[in-house]
Write a protein that holds these residues in place. Structure first.
Motif, PDB file in Angstrom:
ATOM      1  N   VAL A   1       6.433   0.408 -10.477  1.00  0.00           N
ATOM      2  CA  VAL A   1       6.000   0.373  -9.074  1.00  0.00           C
ATOM      3  C   VAL A   1       4.625  -0.274  -8.972  1.00  0.00           C
ATOM      4  O   VAL A   1       4.390  -1.164  -8.147  1.00  0.00           O
ATOM      5  CB  VAL A   1       5.968   1.802  -8.486  1.00  0.00           C
ATOM      6  CG1 VAL A   1       5.177   1.833  -7.183  1.00  0.00           C
ATOM      7  CG2 VAL A   1       7.380   2.309  -8.249  1.00  0.00           C
ATOM      8  N   MET A   2       3.701   0.167  -9.831  1.00  0.00           N
ATOM      9  CA  MET A   2       2.333  -0.332  -9.711  1.00  0.00           C
ATOM     10  C   MET A   2       2.277  -1.841  -9.923  1.00  0.00           C
ATOM     11  O   MET A   2       1.506  -2.541  -9.269  1.00  0.00           O
ATOM     12  CB  MET A   2       1.423   0.367 -10.720  1.00  0.00           C
ATOM     13  CG  MET A   2       1.130   1.808 -10.377  1.00  0.00           C
ATOM     14  SD  MET A   2       0.269   1.927  -8.786  1.00  0.00           S
ATOM     15  CE  MET A   2      -0.404   3.565  -8.874  1.00  0.00           C
TER      16      MET A   2
ATOM     17  N   VAL B   1       3.106   5.753  -3.552  1.00  0.00           N
ATOM     18  CA  VAL B   1       4.222   6.257  -4.358  1.00  0.00           C
ATOM     19  C   VAL B   1       3.847   6.223  -5.847  1.00  0.00           C
ATOM     20  O   VAL B   1       3.970   7.227  -6.561  1.00  0.00           O
ATOM     21  CB  VAL B   1       5.491   5.400  -4.114  1.00  0.00           C
ATOM     22  CG1 VAL B   1       6.595   5.797  -5.087  1.00  0.00           C
ATOM     23  CG2 VAL B   1       5.955   5.543  -2.677  1.00  0.00           C
ATOM     24  N   GLY B   2       3.363   5.075  -6.293  1.00  0.00           N
ATOM     25  CA  GLY B   2       2.979   4.948  -7.704  1.00  0.00           C
ATOM     26  C   GLY B   2       1.883   5.936  -8.053  1.00  0.00           C
ATOM     27  O   GLY B   2       1.859   6.497  -9.156  1.00  0.00           O
ATOM     28  N   GLY B   3       0.982   6.173  -7.104  1.00  0.00           N
ATOM     29  CA  GLY B   3      -0.095   7.127  -7.327  1.00  0.00           C
ATOM     30  C   GLY B   3       0.450   8.547  -7.430  1.00  0.00           C
ATOM     31  O   GLY B   3      -0.005   9.335  -8.277  1.00  0.00           O
ATOM     32  N   ALA B   4       1.432   8.872  -6.601  1.00  0.00           N
ATOM     33  CA  ALA B   4       2.033  10.204  -6.675  1.00  0.00           C
ATOM     34  C   ALA B   4       2.693  10.388  -8.038  1.00  0.00           C
ATOM     35  O   ALA B   4       2.569  11.443  -8.682  1.00  0.00           O
ATOM     36  CB  ALA B   4       3.051  10.377  -5.551  1.00  0.00           C
ATOM     37  N   LEU B   5       3.372   9.344  -8.514  1.00  0.00           N
ATOM     38  CA  LEU B   5       4.010   9.438  -9.837  1.00  0.00           C
ATOM     39  C   LEU B   5       2.947   9.609 -10.925  1.00  0.00           C
ATOM     40  O   LEU B   5       3.107  10.403 -11.855  1.00  0.00           O
ATOM     41  CB  LEU B   5       4.844   8.182 -10.103  1.00  0.00           C
ATOM     42  CG  LEU B   5       6.062   8.015  -9.192  1.00  0.00           C
ATOM     43  CD1 LEU B   5       6.595   6.599  -9.253  1.00  0.00           C
ATOM     44  CD2 LEU B   5       7.153   8.999  -9.596  1.00  0.00           C
ATOM     45  N   ALA B   6       1.825   8.869 -10.787  1.00  0.00           N
ATOM     46  CA  ALA B   6       0.752   8.985 -11.776  1.00  0.00           C
ATOM     47  C   ALA B   6       0.178  10.394 -11.772  1.00  0.00           C
ATOM     48  O   ALA B   6      -0.118  10.962 -12.831  1.00  0.00           O
ATOM     49  CB  ALA B   6      -0.350   7.972 -11.472  1.00  0.00           C
TER      50      ALA B   6
ATOM     51  N   PHE C   1       0.822  -1.201   0.000  1.00  0.00           N
ATOM     52  CA  PHE C   1       0.000   0.000   0.000  1.00  0.00           C
ATOM     53  C   PHE C   1       0.857   1.253   0.000  1.00  0.00           C
ATOM     54  O   PHE C   1       0.538   2.247  -0.659  1.00  0.00           O
ATOM     55  CB  PHE C   1      -0.969   0.015   1.188  1.00  0.00           C
ATOM     56  CG  PHE C   1      -2.027   1.050   1.007  1.00  0.00           C
ATOM     57  CD1 PHE C   1      -3.097   0.810   0.156  1.00  0.00           C
ATOM     58  CD2 PHE C   1      -1.933   2.286   1.625  1.00  0.00           C
ATOM     59  CE1 PHE C   1      -4.055   1.781  -0.070  1.00  0.00           C
ATOM     60  CE2 PHE C   1      -2.894   3.262   1.407  1.00  0.00           C
ATOM     61  CZ  PHE C   1      -3.959   3.005   0.563  1.00  0.00           C
ATOM     62  N   PHE C   2       1.990   1.191   0.714  1.00  0.00           N
ATOM     63  CA  PHE C   2       2.922   2.329   0.664  1.00  0.00           C
ATOM     64  C   PHE C   2       3.332   2.600  -0.785  1.00  0.00           C
ATOM     65  O   PHE C   2       3.333   3.740  -1.260  1.00  0.00           O
ATOM     66  CB  PHE C   2       4.150   2.030   1.538  1.00  0.00           C
ATOM     67  CG  PHE C   2       5.294   2.975   1.303  1.00  0.00           C
ATOM     68  CD1 PHE C   2       5.282   4.243   1.861  1.00  0.00           C
ATOM     69  CD2 PHE C   2       6.362   2.602   0.502  1.00  0.00           C
ATOM     70  CE1 PHE C   2       6.319   5.124   1.622  1.00  0.00           C
ATOM     71  CE2 PHE C   2       7.417   3.480   0.254  1.00  0.00           C
ATOM     72  CZ  PHE C   2       7.387   4.752   0.826  1.00  0.00           C
TER      73      PHE C   2
END
Ligand code: HEM
Ligand SMILES: [Cu+2]
Length: 586
Positions: A85-86, A50-55, A45-46
């Protein structure tokens, strides 16, 4: 004499304090599958954040047609690391984490078959992830998560090499995990549980493990050869030295097509387990759903070249890959119809777990339909490398994996933590996620059909409006994680105490305390109903009889094995009732 004493104490519960988990345990090298499962889930989930921030950064760049938010070069790194990451740090580990937590409980085992190997598999992930993210300090990879040569050979040795090392670590973790699941499911089931009595998540994990074991080593081989090209000047894939980049594509997709099933199969299992509980109905077509996982695995292994329709693949061969790809719709459709038939006419409880499970079906079906479209060669030639593809695989992965993870977390949170989650906030989380997903990815179909290429920071101004809709959608998705985070953290420590079986489910993991004691069950459990016998005559009869005998509604739980053959024991927390079995237990 000594032996007799040993036997007497074998099933005596340990004193309560010895069974409590301390929070420190979650930061160390534990080999309890439940601790490892939670370590996996929290780590994954962490990385989702991170992957969401990059997206979000990627989408912010795409809010305007010009490359003005980040440099085009950094943009390439952002989507490359986002994709990596995802896949390798969020979805694959999240599936492994859930399976780790649930499989031994579901089959009545004390732990996984190889507990220490299990810990090793988990502990490969933090270094793999740190390495990948640290690359931003030196030189980040930028050849996309596919890392096709010759682009990857030309795009910077350091970043590319970091990417390879990181993916090798994560792939090794996945292989060790897959091996462990397979052996655990085949060897550690309680004696009364046949393969067809297992919860469907176990079937899904058999299929997943088979894929992991057969395909991940091929990716490793491809990456090691690519590494030689980068570092030692060999030319396996480098055309300037006589190498063949298309060979890399074959090796890469031999893993990466099955990888989508490695990502979604565990969640097919989750959905098959969540729906019947909250629809209060037996799953429709247990065996069809179980065996379709195996069919998907097998077919998944022979369709990889549908990613290479435009790579010079000869026409007759493209037909083969087109047809096999389309055939995958059959077992997948069997599952979807099984799920729909399960919901049909059920007494639905529309709680967060159920909403995410139903959101899963609709989103995943959307991705499946566009999957059939891109499986046909003429259509694929048209949309190859456009946003249509980006839309397609995000529907599959968001629908098939992200919705599945959340359905699972809302469903099993009470078991894992001993606390209930807050329902209204769960529903807020669901609505934001559902709206955000569709708003982000739906317009990408149109963008792709109109010809917007993927992996570009700059685009023709005619695409601006639709891109802005996507970007706003991605912000909604970013916001959607906030209610979940707060809800999960708050409930974990302060939520109302969960009963052992809050959903009145029938699978074994609910037949022990919440959270379960260190070795899961105080006595070896024995099956009395099938995993999904809600409202079936068999279960009703058992319950009726027990109600008459005890005056309360008992829970079917464990019995010491010695007693299992002649009678079955039902415990109601404190009291224990012994009744004659209706029919012999196998
Ligand atoms: C907040 C949600 C997300 C947004 C806004 C988002 C957005 C994007 C965008 C814009 C790209 C770049 C496409 C391109 O330039 O070709 C991309 C690529 C990708 N995304 Fe996402 N994504 C999200 C979530 C996810 C999730 C949950 C997964 C996987 C489980 C995922 C997997 C990928 C992959 C594999 C790529 C391909 C990268 C590449 O082509 O090299 N994304 N995403
Ligand atoms: Cu594929």
């Amino acid at each position: 004499m000594a032996q007799a004493q040993l036997d007497l104490t074998a099933n005596v519960p340990k004193p309560h304090h010895e069974q409590e988990r301390r929070w420190q345990d979650y930061f160390g090298f534990s080999h309890d599958h439940k601790v490892i499962g939670i370590q996996y889930l929290v780590t994954a989930f962490f990385f989702y954040l991170v992957g969401g921030a990059l997206a979000t950064a990627v989408r912010t760049e795409l809010a305007t047609p010009d490359p003005d938010f980040v440099s085009p070069e950094l943009y390439n790194s952002l989507f490359t690391v986002h994709g990596t990451v995802m896949i390798f740090l969020w979805i694959v580990p999240a599936g492994a984490g859930l399976a780790n937590y649930l499989i031994p409980l579901m089959i009545g085992a004390k732990d996984m078959a190889f507990p220490r190997l299990n810990a090793v598999a988990f502990w490969l992930i933090p270094p793999g992830g740190t390495l990948l993210l640290a690359s931003f300090l030196f030189e980040a990879p930028k050849a996309g998560w596919t890392s096709y040569p010759p682009l990857s050979i030309l795009s910077g040795q350091v970043g590319e090499e970091i990417w390879i090392l990181s993916v090798l670590l994560l792939g090794t973790s996945s292989i060790l995990g897959g091996l462990n699941f397979a052996v655990t499911i085949f060897k550690m089931r309680i004696p009364t549980m046949g393969l067809n009595d297992m919860p469907l998540l176990c079937w899904a994990m058999i299929a997943t493990s088979a894929l992991i074991l057969l395909s991940t080593p091929v990716l490793a081989a491809a990456l090691i050869l690519l590494s030689f090209d980068l570092l030692a000047g060999t030319s396996f894939f480098n055309p300037t030295g006589g190498g063949d980049p298309v060979v890399y594509q074959h090796l890469f997709w031999f893993y990466s097509h099955p990888a989508v099933y490695i990502m979604v199969l565990p969640f097919f299992g989750v959905i098959s387990d969540v729906l019947p509980v909250h629809a209060r109905k037996p799953i429709f077509g247990y065996q069809a759903i179980a065996y379709s996982s195996l069919a998907i695995s097998f077919l998944g292994l022979i369709v990889w070249a549908h990613h290479m329709f435009t790579s010079g693949t000869p026409g007759w061969l493209r037909m083969f890959f087109m047809i096999t790809t389309m055939i995958i719709a059959v077992p997948t459709g069997i599952k979807v119809f099984g799920w729909l038939a399960t919901i049909w006419g059920g007494k639905l409880r529309l709680n967060s777990a159920m909403l995410f499970a139903m959101g899963f079906i609709s989103t995943f079906v959307m991705g499946g339909v566009t999957g059939i479209m891109v499986a046909s060669v003429p259509f694929d030639i048209h949309v190859h490398d456009t946003y249509f593809i980006v839309a397609h695989f995000h529907y599959v992965l968001f629908g098939g994996a992200v919705f599945g993870v959340f359905a699972a977390i809302y469903h099993w949170f009470p078991k894992m933590t001993g606390r209930m989650m807050n329902e209204p906030w769960g529903i807020v989380h669901f609505v934001l996620t559902f709206v955000g997903t569709n708003m982000t990815f739906m317009p990408m179909h149109a963008l792709g059909l109109q010809g917007m290429p993927r992996r570009v920071a700059m685009y023709d101004p005619q695409f601006t409006t639709l891109n802005q809709v996507c970007t706003v959608g991605s912000y909604i998705l970013a916001v959607s994680t906030i209610p979940f985070l707060i809800n999960a953290a708050w409930s974990w420590f302060k939520g109302p105490k969960a009963p052992d079986n809050p959903w009145e489910a029938l699978t074994l993991e609910w037949m022990t305390s919440s959270p379960p004691p260190i070795e899961n069950f105080l006595v070896t459990p024995v099956l009395k109903t099938g995993p999904y016998d809600y409202g079936s005559r068999k279960t009703l009869a058992i319950r009726q009889r027990l109600k008459q005998m005890t005056g309360s509604r008992p829970k079917e739980v464990g019995v010491p094995l010695s007693e299992a053959k002649s009678s079955t024991v039902f415990t109601d927390d404190r009291s224990t009732t012994v009744v004659e079995p209706e029919k012999d237990i196998k």
